[in-house]
Design a protein around this motif. Structure first.
Motif, PDB file in Angstrom:
ATOM      1  N   UNK A 174       0.827  -1.216   0.000  1.00 22.65           N
ATOM      2  CA  UNK A 174       0.000   0.000   0.000  1.00 22.65           C
ATOM      3  C   UNK A 174       0.858   1.262   0.000  1.00 22.65           C
ATOM      4  N   UNK A 175       1.950   1.258   0.774  1.00 20.49           N
ATOM      5  CA  UNK A 175       2.776   2.464   0.853  1.00 20.49           C
ATOM      6  C   UNK A 175       3.633   2.683  -0.396  1.00 20.49           C
ATOM      7  N   UNK A 176       3.563   1.773  -1.370  1.00 20.21           N
ATOM      8  CA  UNK A 176       4.291   1.956  -2.631  1.00 20.21           C
ATOM      9  C   UNK A 176       3.354   2.227  -3.815  1.00 20.21           C
ATOM     10  N   UNK A 177       2.055   2.267  -3.556  1.00 18.44           N
ATOM     11  CA  UNK A 177       1.111   2.494  -4.655  1.00 18.44           C
ATOM     12  C   UNK A 177       1.330   3.852  -5.323  1.00 18.44           C
ATOM     13  N   UNK A 197       4.053   5.238  -5.999  1.00 19.13           N
ATOM     14  CA  UNK A 197       5.135   5.095  -6.990  1.00 19.13           C
ATOM     15  C   UNK A 197       4.545   4.706  -8.339  1.00 19.13           C
ATOM     16  N   UNK A 198       3.600   3.769  -8.316  1.00 14.62           N
ATOM     17  CA  UNK A 198       2.969   3.321  -9.560  1.00 14.62           C
ATOM     18  C   UNK A 198       2.196   4.469 -10.202  1.00 14.62           C
ATOM     19  N   UNK A 199       1.471   5.232  -9.390  1.00 16.75           N
ATOM     20  CA  UNK A 199       0.697   6.369  -9.901  1.00 16.75           C
ATOM     21  C   UNK A 199       1.625   7.412 -10.534  1.00 16.75           C
ATOM     22  N   UNK A 200       2.705   7.734  -9.845  1.00 17.89           N
ATOM     23  CA  UNK A 200       3.647   8.730 -10.379  1.00 17.89           C
ATOM     24  C   UNK A 200       4.207   8.307 -11.734  1.00 17.89           C
ATOM     25  N   UNK A 201       4.655   7.054 -11.817  1.00 10.62           N
ATOM     26  CA  UNK A 201       5.236   6.575 -13.071  1.00 10.62           C
ATOM     27  C   UNK A 201       4.236   6.554 -14.200  1.00 10.62           C
ATOM     28  N   UNK A 202       3.055   5.995 -13.946  1.00 10.88           N
ATOM     29  CA  UNK A 202       2.047   5.879 -15.004  1.00 10.88           C
ATOM     30  C   UNK A 202       1.587   7.252 -15.488  1.00 10.88           C
ATOM     31  N   UNK A 203       1.329   8.182 -14.559  1.00  9.43           N
ATOM     32  CA  UNK A 203       0.887   9.516 -14.973  1.00  9.43           C
ATOM     33  C   UNK A 203       2.000  10.253 -15.716  1.00  9.43           C
ATOM     34  N   UNK A 204       3.237  10.063 -15.275  1.00 12.12           N
ATOM     35  CA  UNK A 204       4.362  10.695 -15.955  1.00 12.12           C
ATOM     36  C   UNK A 204       4.499  10.214 -17.391  1.00 12.12           C
ATOM     37  N   UNK A 205       4.436   8.897 -17.588  1.00 13.19           N
ATOM     38  CA  UNK A 205       4.553   8.346 -18.950  1.00 13.19           C
ATOM     39  C   UNK A 205       3.388   8.772 -19.835  1.00 13.19           C
TER      40      UNK A 205
END
Length: 196
Positions: free
Chosen positions: A126-129, A131-139
């Motif tokens: 949960x505390x790394x979710x 990271x996934x949001x940042x990467x996906x939105x950035x790409x």
């Protein structure tokens, strides 16, 4: 957070929540999420351990049951010796070979596994979710920036600049967070082999 919830969270950050006029299709959003999950997995994989039966007189270990395999960390065989006896191994084209021949007993395989994010569940903490949001939105923002170059838009040339700057800022934060959770930044334990 499952895939459906992650997709909605990514769309929320992108301000792309009007289902009648999505800028990105679900496939595009899911593709960006999947890309980031793989990159995240390479930095912070799931650490697994399985005991796999050896074959008498054979140096090959059948690792076909290791779903989502990224890398083999070590093979202990035979199990239970003190100090532990680690095999020198070769992993090639999905096959794993030890130096010593098996005898029908188990070898203990420590391996790294890819994270999953499905419609039902996830292995991402949960505390790394974020990271996934940042990467996906950035790409996705960077892809929109590339797509809108030389195209007329209501916002004019500033739309491309804004997507690019925002996407770059997200990807910079994503890279920093990936490095912070990377297993390569941890203290590495030295492994000694019995013949050294």
């Amino acid at each position: 957070m499952n895939l459906t919830e992650m997709r909605a969270r990514v769309r929320e950050d992108l301000q792309d929540t009007d289902s009648e006029n999505y800028r990105w299709t679900d496939d595009e959003v899911d593709g960006a999420i999947d890309r980031v999950v793989m990159e995240y997995s390479l930095h912070a994989p799931i650490e697994q351990q399985d005991d796999i039966a050896t074959t008498d007189g054979d140096i090959e270990l059948d690792i076909s049951s290791l779903s989502g395999l990224l890398d083999i960390e070590s093979v202990e065989f035979p199990i239970g010796q003190s100090p532990k006896y680690y095999q020198r191994t070769e992993y090639w084209a999905g096959q794993l070979y030890m130096d010593d021949e098996g005898d029908g007993e188990d070898a203990r395989v420590r391996w790294l596994k890819k994270h999953t994010l499905t419609a039902e569940s996830t292995t991402i903490p949960t505390d790394h979710e974020e990271i996934i949001v940042l990467g996906a939105t950035g790409y996705l923002a960077m892809s929109a920036s590339a797509y809108t170059v030389d195209r007329a838009s209501i916002a004019g040339r500033h739309a491309t600049i804004n997507y690019k700057a925002w996407g770059k800022e997200r990807l910079d934060r994503y890279d920093r967070k990936l490095k912070a959770v990377s297993r390569t930044s941890r203290v590495i334990q030295t492994t000694f082999y019995a013949d050294e």
